[in-house]
Design an enzyme around this catalytic site. Structure first.
Site, PDB file in Angstrom:
ATOM      1  N   ARG A 237       1.042  -0.704   0.070  1.00  0.00           N
ATOM      2  CA  ARG A 237      -0.091  -0.296  -0.361  1.00  0.00           C
ATOM      3  C   ARG A 237       0.178   1.330  -0.038  1.00  0.00           C
ATOM      4  O   ARG A 237       1.768   1.325   0.807  1.00  0.00           O
ATOM      5  CB  ARG A 237      -0.743  -0.217   1.230  1.00  0.00           C
ATOM      6  CG  ARG A 237      -1.675  -0.604   1.700  1.00  0.00           C
ATOM      7  CD  ARG A 237      -2.937  -0.133   0.330  1.00  0.00           C
ATOM      8  NE  ARG A 237      -4.521  -1.168   0.363  1.00  0.00           N
ATOM      9  CZ  ARG A 237      -4.256  -2.494  -0.271  1.00  0.00           C
ATOM     10  NH1 ARG A 237      -3.619  -2.675  -1.271  1.00  0.00           N
ATOM     11  NH2 ARG A 237      -5.729  -3.020  -0.134  1.00  0.00           N
ATOM     12  N   GLU A 266      -3.777   7.806  -3.074  1.00  0.00           N
ATOM     13  CA  GLU A 266      -3.938   7.767  -4.891  1.00  0.00           C
ATOM     14  C   GLU A 266      -5.225   8.359  -4.580  1.00  0.00           C
ATOM     15  O   GLU A 266      -6.459   8.256  -4.225  1.00  0.00           O
ATOM     16  CB  GLU A 266      -4.185   6.078  -4.772  1.00  0.00           C
ATOM     17  CG  GLU A 266      -2.831   5.360  -4.677  1.00  0.00           C
ATOM     18  CD  GLU A 266      -2.944   3.445  -4.048  1.00  0.00           C
ATOM     19  OE1 GLU A 266      -4.248   3.089  -4.936  1.00  0.00           O
ATOM     20  OE2 GLU A 266      -2.200   3.517  -4.609  1.00  0.00           O
ATOM     21  N   HIS A 284      -1.737   1.153  -9.620  1.00  0.00           N
ATOM     22  CA  HIS A 284      -2.362  -0.441  -8.630  1.00  0.00           C
ATOM     23  C   HIS A 284      -3.020  -1.081  -9.207  1.00  0.00           C
ATOM     24  O   HIS A 284      -3.993  -1.898  -9.518  1.00  0.00           O
ATOM     25  CB  HIS A 284      -3.180   0.533  -8.003  1.00  0.00           C
ATOM     26  CG  HIS A 284      -3.826  -0.397  -6.455  1.00  0.00           C
ATOM     27  ND1 HIS A 284      -4.003   0.404  -5.216  1.00  0.00           N
ATOM     28  CD2 HIS A 284      -3.628  -2.037  -5.898  1.00  0.00           C
ATOM     29  CE1 HIS A 284      -3.677  -0.483  -4.280  1.00  0.00           C
ATOM     30  NE2 HIS A 284      -3.899  -1.956  -5.050  1.00  0.00           N
ATOM     31  N   ILE A 285      -2.316  -2.416 -10.506  1.00  0.00           N
ATOM     32  CA  ILE A 285      -2.922  -3.204 -10.807  1.00  0.00           C
ATOM     33  C   ILE A 285      -2.403  -4.447 -10.737  1.00  0.00           C
ATOM     34  O   ILE A 285      -2.293  -5.178 -11.575  1.00  0.00           O
ATOM     35  CB  ILE A 285      -2.098  -2.546 -12.525  1.00  0.00           C
ATOM     36  CG1 ILE A 285      -0.831  -2.601 -12.868  1.00  0.00           C
ATOM     37  CG2 ILE A 285      -3.360  -1.495 -13.400  1.00  0.00           C
ATOM     38  CD1 ILE A 285      -0.923  -2.548 -14.225  1.00  0.00           C
TER      39      ILE A 285
HETATM   40  P1  NAP Z   1      -1.239 -12.124   4.224  1.00  0.00           P
HETATM   41  O1  NAP Z   1      -0.755 -13.493   3.938  1.00  0.00           O
HETATM   42  O2  NAP Z   1      -1.546 -11.643   5.418  1.00  0.00           O
HETATM   43  O3  NAP Z   1       0.328 -11.325   4.530  1.00  0.00           O
HETATM   44  C1  NAP Z   1       0.881  -9.937   5.161  1.00  0.00           C
HETATM   45  C2  NAP Z   1       2.532 -10.273   5.959  1.00  0.00           C
HETATM   46  O4  NAP Z   1       2.669  -9.264   6.144  1.00  0.00           O
HETATM   47  C3  NAP Z   1       2.252 -11.492   7.347  1.00  0.00           C
HETATM   48  O5  NAP Z   1       3.116 -12.839   6.566  1.00  0.00           O
HETATM   49  C4  NAP Z   1       1.855 -10.345   8.059  1.00  0.00           C
HETATM   50  O6  NAP Z   1       2.653 -10.854   9.438  1.00  0.00           O
HETATM   51  C5  NAP Z   1       2.616  -9.469   7.517  1.00  0.00           C
HETATM   52  N1  NAP Z   1       2.976  -7.949   8.567  1.00  0.00           N
HETATM   53  C6  NAP Z   1       1.556  -7.607   9.037  1.00  0.00           C
HETATM   54  N2  NAP Z   1       2.515  -6.877   9.960  1.00  0.00           N
HETATM   55  C7  NAP Z   1       3.585  -5.888   9.876  1.00  0.00           C
HETATM   56  C8  NAP Z   1       4.704  -5.354  10.623  1.00  0.00           C
HETATM   57  N3  NAP Z   1       4.243  -4.523  11.330  1.00  0.00           N
HETATM   58  N4  NAP Z   1       6.012  -6.135  10.330  1.00  0.00           N
HETATM   59  C9  NAP Z   1       6.208  -6.785   9.106  1.00  0.00           C
HETATM   60  N5  NAP Z   1       5.188  -7.826   7.893  1.00  0.00           N
HETATM   61  C10 NAP Z   1       4.430  -7.778   8.982  1.00  0.00           C
HETATM   62  O7  NAP Z   1      -1.310 -10.995   3.042  1.00  0.00           O
HETATM   63  P2  NAP Z   1      -1.285 -11.191   1.513  1.00  0.00           P
HETATM   64  O8  NAP Z   1      -2.218 -11.389   0.563  1.00  0.00           O
HETATM   65  O9  NAP Z   1      -0.221 -10.682   1.439  1.00  0.00           O
HETATM   66  O10 NAP Z   1      -1.061  -9.633   1.132  1.00  0.00           O
HETATM   67  C11 NAP Z   1      -0.603  -8.275   1.478  1.00  0.00           C
HETATM   68  C12 NAP Z   1      -0.935  -7.376   1.267  1.00  0.00           C
HETATM   69  O11 NAP Z   1      -0.902  -6.926  -0.519  1.00  0.00           O
HETATM   70  C13 NAP Z   1      -2.112  -7.068   1.410  1.00  0.00           C
HETATM   71  O12 NAP Z   1      -2.417  -6.111   2.007  1.00  0.00           O
HETATM   72  C14 NAP Z   1      -2.817  -5.353   0.332  1.00  0.00           C
HETATM   73  O13 NAP Z   1      -2.354  -3.777   0.834  1.00  0.00           O
HETATM   74  C15 NAP Z   1      -1.843  -5.733  -0.813  1.00  0.00           C
HETATM   75  N6  NAP Z   1      -1.895  -6.264  -1.329  1.00  0.00           N
HETATM   76  C16 NAP Z   1      -1.536  -4.802  -2.946  1.00  0.00           C
HETATM   77  C17 NAP Z   1      -2.273  -5.544  -4.128  1.00  0.00           C
HETATM   78  C18 NAP Z   1      -1.821  -3.898  -5.346  1.00  0.00           C
HETATM   79  O14 NAP Z   1      -2.346  -4.846  -6.196  1.00  0.00           O
HETATM   80  N7  NAP Z   1      -1.028  -3.629  -5.529  1.00  0.00           N
HETATM   81  C19 NAP Z   1      -2.964  -6.811  -4.433  1.00  0.00           C
HETATM   82  C20 NAP Z   1      -3.030  -8.014  -3.380  1.00  0.00           C
HETATM   83  C21 NAP Z   1      -2.832  -7.398  -2.007  1.00  0.00           C
HETATM   84  P3  NAP Z   1       1.682 -12.112  10.130  1.00  0.00           P
HETATM   85  O15 NAP Z   1       2.217 -13.730   8.945  1.00  0.00           O
HETATM   86  O16 NAP Z   1       2.637 -12.359  11.362  1.00  0.00           O
HETATM   87  O17 NAP Z   1       0.607 -11.605  10.381  1.00  0.00           O
HETATM   88  C1  GLV Z   2      -5.406  -4.937  -3.504  1.00  0.00           C
HETATM   89  O1  GLV Z   2      -4.867  -3.784  -3.656  1.00  0.00           O
HETATM   90  C2  GLV Z   2      -6.084  -6.033  -2.978  1.00  0.00           C
HETATM   91  O2  GLV Z   2      -5.055  -4.933  -1.662  1.00  0.00           O
HETATM   92  O3  GLV Z   2      -6.269  -6.894  -2.848  1.00  0.00           O
END
Ligand code: NAP
Ligand code: GLV
Length: 329
Positions: A237, A266, A284-285
């Site tokens: 983000r 954004e 943001h894609i």
């Molecule tokens: P996820 O599986 O929950 O992974 C997030 C990881 O970050 C977890 O391992 C979590 O630790 C860790 N974390 C949380 N707080 C932290 C901190 N303060 N310091 C260090 N690590 C920390 O989520 P995901 O599915 O991988 O998605 C992650 C993020 O990507 C989403 O929340 C979203 O904001 C972003 N995203 C962006 C797009 C885009 O279009 N650019 C698309 C999808 C997602 P724990 O395992 O201990 O909970």
């Molecule tokens: C995209 O940014 C998502 O959080 O899925």
């Protein structure tokens, strides 16, 4: 049967699934809704399918007394006041897993594009033509294969990025809230502090959710720890990075380059970033492939169908709300 309000143009087959189940469906197409427009649009709705640009706060929830579920089309739920929803026993769902690989692919595309200056080279070729092959051309880049990859936030997407790094023969470092012994074994990843990761990595990829703890996780101090030849990729983000500090570091060559899919304000992009050639920008894609968006839509509909028929939605973010509802039933 329930009323479902959807704040985006949607796949017709998914609208059909809702209608076949007897629900009345209302769709908003066009620009994102303001808060007042959203409340007006969703009036009487029991289910809301929303985008991450729709902000669902206490005020919105209070204005929608019939609401039973908010289904987010995305995995990150920083646009929703989860505590406020839970207090009101409103279920919140997201779309994890189904977008993991697409988002990791985009992170990898940004990393490669920044390392090999693909966008700059393409722009120059179109503008100036191909100047002819030379040994030391204008668009000299840096190696990716065999170098050090640092992943911050080692969850679903972070680990998927690390898997790509393995394919590129990279050393994998990670920093996360909790250690991941299984992934350490499977991916040969080494857990390090954030500072150590920044100091040792050639590529730093941010994959954390936006929370109070991760706001400006990467600021001027952290950027100053990175190698001069390092590249920062952000698919998490925007506010996880202090964008002004990043623009300054890129401008002064304190890091080599960046690849950004997300921005602090954004849809605005820091004006300085738009002038810099050593940053690759995408709007943001991360999850924007046809197959992934279909899966996200389908999962959001699964969640709504479950909630409106009294079943636990498959990807519930606030199980406390479900437990309270179940205890009352
Ligand atoms: P996820 O599986 O929950 O992974 C997030 C990881 O970050 C977890 O391992 C979590 O630790 C860790 N974390 C949380 N707080 C932290 C901190 N303060 N310091 C260090 N690590 C920390 O989520 P995901 O599915 O991988 O998605 C992650 C993020 O990507 C989403 O929340 C979203 O904001 C972003 N995203 C962006 C797009 C885009 O279009 N650019 C698309 C999808 C997602 P724990 O395992 O201990 O909970
Ligand atoms: C995209 O940014 C998502 O959080 O899925």
């Amino acid at each position: 049967m329930g009323k479902v309000a959807i704040t985006t143009r949607f796949f017709p087959e998914e609208l059909e699934r809702l209608k076949e189940a007897g629900h009345e469906v209302r769709v908003h197409e066009g620009k994102p809704l303001s808060k007042a427009e959203l409340v007006e649009f969703a009036k009487d709705a029991e289910a809301l399918i929303i985008l991450l640009v729709d902000r669902i706060d206490e005020e919105v929830l209070q204005a929608l007394p019939k609401l039973r579920i908010v289904a987010n089309l995305g995995v990150g739920v920083d646009n929703i006041d989860i505590d406020a929803a839970t207090r009101r026993k409103i279920l919140v769902t997201n779309t994890p897993e189904v977008l993991t690989e697409a988002t990791a692919d985009l992170a990898w595309a940004l990393l490669l594009a920044a390392a090999r200056r693909i966008v700059e080279a393409d722009e120059d070729l179109r503008r100036e033509g191909f100047p002819g092959w030379t040994f030391l051309p204008k668009h000299m880049g840096v190696d990716v294969y065999g170098r050090a990859l640092g992943v911050v936030g080692f969850g679903r997407i972070g680990q998927a990025v690390a898997r790509r790094g393995r394919g590129f023969g990279m050393t994998i470092l990670y920093h996360s809230r909790t250690r991941k012994p299984e992934a350490e074994k499977d991916l040969g990843a080494r857990y390090v502090s954030l500072d150590e990761l920044l100091r040792e990595s050639d590529f730093v990829v941010l994959c954390v959710p936006l929370t109070q703890e991760t706001y400006h996780l990467i600021g001027a101090r952290e950027l100053s720890l990175m190698k001069r030849e390092a590249i920062l990729v952000n698919v998490a983000r925007g506010p996880v990075v202090d964008e002004a500090a990043l623009a300054q570091a890129l401008k002064e060559g304190r890091i080599l380059a960046a690849g950004l899919d997300v921005f602090e304000r954004e849809p605005q992009v820091h004006p300085e970033l738009l002038t810099l050639r050593n940053v690759v920008l995408t709007p943001h894609i991360g999850s924007a492939t046809w197959a992934t968006r279909r899966r996200m839509a389908s999962l959001a509909v699964d969640n709504v169908l479950a909630a409106l028929s009294g079943r636990r939605p498959p990807t519930l973010v606030n199980p406390e709300a479900w437990e309270t509802l179940s205890a009352q039933a």
